[in-house]
Each structure stands twice: as C-alpha cells, then as structure tokens.
Design a protein around this motif. Structure first.
Motif, mmCIF file in Angstrom:
data_model
loop_
_atom_site.group_PDB
_atom_site.id
_atom_site.type_symbol
_atom_site.label_atom_id
_atom_site.label_comp_id
_atom_site.label_asym_id
_atom_site.label_seq_id
_atom_site.Cartn_x
_atom_site.Cartn_y
_atom_site.Cartn_z
ATOM 1 N N ASP A 74 -10.137 2.492 -3.942
ATOM 2 C CA ASP A 74 -10.703 1.044 -3.054
ATOM 3 C C ASP A 74 -10.047 0.182 -2.434
ATOM 4 N N GLY A 75 -8.511 0.440 -2.949
ATOM 5 C CA GLY A 75 -7.492 -1.197 -2.615
ATOM 6 C C GLY A 75 -6.766 -0.586 -1.851
ATOM 7 N N ILE A 76 -6.947 0.596 -1.156
ATOM 8 C CA ILE A 76 -6.204 0.563 0.352
ATOM 9 C C ILE A 76 -6.970 -0.123 1.343
ATOM 10 N N ARG A 77 -5.809 -0.352 2.301
ATOM 11 C CA ARG A 77 -6.748 -0.849 3.262
ATOM 12 C C ARG A 77 -6.139 -1.063 4.853
ATOM 13 N N ASP A 93 0.887 -0.739 -0.026
ATOM 14 C CA ASP A 93 -0.065 -0.095 0.033
ATOM 15 C C ASP A 93 0.663 1.395 -0.316
ATOM 16 N N ILE A 94 2.139 1.055 0.549
ATOM 17 C CA ILE A 94 2.919 2.419 0.813
ATOM 18 C C ILE A 94 3.779 2.527 -0.459
ATOM 19 N N ARG A 95 3.648 1.407 -1.650
ATOM 20 C CA ARG A 95 4.373 1.497 -2.558
ATOM 21 C C ARG A 95 3.024 2.174 -3.631
ATOM 22 N N ASP A 96 2.154 1.530 -3.639
ATOM 23 C CA ASP A 96 1.010 1.408 -4.399
ATOM 24 C C ASP A 96 0.136 3.129 -4.447
ATOM 25 N N HIS A 97 0.224 3.380 -3.287
ATOM 26 C CA HIS A 97 -0.679 4.544 -2.442
ATOM 27 C C HIS A 97 0.068 5.807 -2.221
#
Length: 125
Positions: free
Chosen positions: A110-113, A17-21
């Motif tokens: 939506d993808g981040i948790r 998530d850190i990498r993607d968001h």
C-alpha cells in the motif's frame, strides 16, 4: 488504490520507495519513450483493446548527476531489456501493481506510489 503522485521537483519520495520497497514505479506518456519501448495497444494482462497512452516502468536506482540532474536506472529483464507495461488511461493503476508483481512475485504494498514524471528528461540507454 493509491493515486499517482506528480513529481515536479526533487525525487526524494521515489528514492524512499526504492529504499523501502526495492523499486519506484514511474508512469509517463507513451510518446515520451523511445519507439522500441512503445506499444500501440494496452498491454493489460487481463486483455484490453484500447490504445496505449502511458508506459509504466520501475526505477531500480536514482543516480545523482550533479546539481538539478537525476539519472534513472530502470529495472531490466534477464535479457537486459527495460521492463515496462504500456497501458491505456483506464488501466494505469493496475499496471503499477502488475509490474511490481512481475518484479518481486509479491503484491504491491500500500505504501508504494506510482509517480508521474512530466517534463523530466530520461536517458534510455
């Protein structure tokens, strides 16, 4: 809305998530954070009179500190304070969206948790 994910082992999903968001959203019980980061009342921006039970924080980086040890670098405000939103159980989902918006000015994807980190020691300095 995405459910919180328990993270009892390696934090690979949080690193993703850190990498993607840009951030990983973490929630932990209010009693697990230092007093200066707590609040007696829910801080939901729309208003709430319930006591705070959780604190929502954003991880900006995971730091490998050796075998079986991971350090957290929390997102901070311009004044250097850790950004956080203390909330009640009812507003736990909204808090992760509110914090992500405060950090980025964008809606939470939506993808981040939102991760729960029971039993993990966190360094608060």
């Amino acid at each position: 809305m995405t459910e919180r994910a328990l993270t009892p082992g390696p934090l690979a999903a949080a690193a993703d998530d850190i990498r993607d968001h840009g951030y990983a959203i973490v929630q932990t019980r209010v009693e697990r954070v230092p007093v200066k980061y707590r609040s007696a009342q829910c801080a939901e921006p729309d208003g709430c009179r319930q006591p705070a039970t959780l604190v929502t924080l954003a991880l900006a980086e995971l730091v490998d500190e050796g075998p079986d040890a991971t350090g957290f670098r929390f997102a901070r405000a311009h004044d250097g304070e850790i950004l956080r939103i203390p909330v009640c159980d009812v507003h736990r989902c909204e808090a992760s969206h509110d914090l992500y918006y405060a950090l980025t000015g964008r809606e939470r994807p939506d993808g981040i948790r939102a991760f729960d980190v029971p039993g993990l020691h966190m360094q608060w300095t």
